[in-house]
Design a protein around this motif. Structure first.
Motif, PDB file in Angstrom:
ATOM      1  N   ARG A 221       0.545  -1.281  -0.136  1.00  0.00           N
ATOM      2  CA  ARG A 221       0.421  -0.070  -0.085  1.00  0.00           C
ATOM      3  C   ARG A 221       1.089   0.926  -0.096  1.00  0.00           C
ATOM      4  O   ARG A 221       2.054   0.851   1.017  1.00  0.00           O
ATOM      5  N   ARG A 222       0.879   2.018  -0.807  1.00  0.00           N
ATOM      6  CA  ARG A 222       1.359   3.395  -1.161  1.00  0.00           C
ATOM      7  C   ARG A 222      -0.054   4.953  -0.491  1.00  0.00           C
ATOM      8  O   ARG A 222      -0.373   5.307  -0.764  1.00  0.00           O
ATOM      9  N   ASP A 223       0.970   5.020   0.629  1.00  0.00           N
ATOM     10  CA  ASP A 223      -0.051   5.840   1.467  1.00  0.00           C
ATOM     11  C   ASP A 223       0.338   7.538   0.522  1.00  0.00           C
ATOM     12  O   ASP A 223       0.366   8.755   0.711  1.00  0.00           O
ATOM     13  N   ASP A 224       1.157   7.733  -0.303  1.00  0.00           N
ATOM     14  CA  ASP A 224       2.063   8.946  -0.695  1.00  0.00           C
ATOM     15  C   ASP A 224       1.312   8.738  -2.022  1.00  0.00           C
ATOM     16  O   ASP A 224       1.789   9.395  -2.746  1.00  0.00           O
ATOM     17  N   ILE A 225       0.604   8.133  -2.348  1.00  0.00           N
ATOM     18  CA  ILE A 225      -0.026   8.259  -3.955  1.00  0.00           C
ATOM     19  C   ILE A 225      -1.353   8.517  -3.414  1.00  0.00           C
ATOM     20  O   ILE A 225      -2.124   7.764  -2.820  1.00  0.00           O
ATOM     21  N   HIS A 226      -2.426   8.869  -4.497  1.00  0.00           N
ATOM     22  CA  HIS A 226      -3.322   9.765  -4.036  1.00  0.00           C
ATOM     23  C   HIS A 226      -4.016   9.906  -5.771  1.00  0.00           C
ATOM     24  O   HIS A 226      -3.691  10.663  -6.274  1.00  0.00           O
TER      25      HIS A 226
END
Ligand SMILES: Cc1cc2nc3c(=O)[nH]c(=O)nc-3n(C[C@H](O)[C@H](O)[C@H](O)COP(=O)(O)O)c2cc1C
Length: 96
Positions: A7-12
């Motif tokens: 999971r990448r929390d820095d991508i939206h």
């Protein structure tokens, strides 16, 4: 066995039609800084108008194409429609 990708929390990412789910619309800040332009126009009667636009850029070299985008039908767009002309003035940093 397959593993879920990390999971990448820095991508939206978002689909505009579904909404962004953020407190403020991020679109305006995604491409920045943008050049600021003053679009100068005249209406059919010759009255002059100057307005700042940041959805404004040079789009092609040969043929040379410059442009801007208006959020809604504003005086600048109406003048361009009346005369077929606008002047693309790139704002200098101090004036921006
Ligand atoms: C720095 C800056 C950038 C702007 N960029 C845009 C833009 O890209 N598109 C737009 O529709 N309005 C933009 N605006 C708002 C217009 O300048 C504003 O609606 C203005 O009244 C339009 O003038 P007009 O009706 O004479 O065309 C910007 C305003 C500022 C201060």
């Amino acid at each position: 066995m397959t593993t879920a990708p990390p999971r990448r929390d820095d991508i939206h990412s978002y689909e505009p039609r579904l909404g962004h789910g953020l407190p403020h619309d991020p679109f305006n800040a995604i491409v920045g800084p943008r050049p600021i332009g003053w679009i100068s126009t005249q209406n059919a009667a010759g009255a002059t108008n100057l307005a700042p636009y940041s959805f404004f850029n040079a789009f092609n070299y040969v043929p040379p194409i410059v442009g801007f985008a208006s959020i809604g039908f504003k005086d600048t767009v109406r003048n361009v429609q009346e005369t077929g002309e606008f002047v693309w003035n790139l704002a200098t940093r101090d004036l921006a």
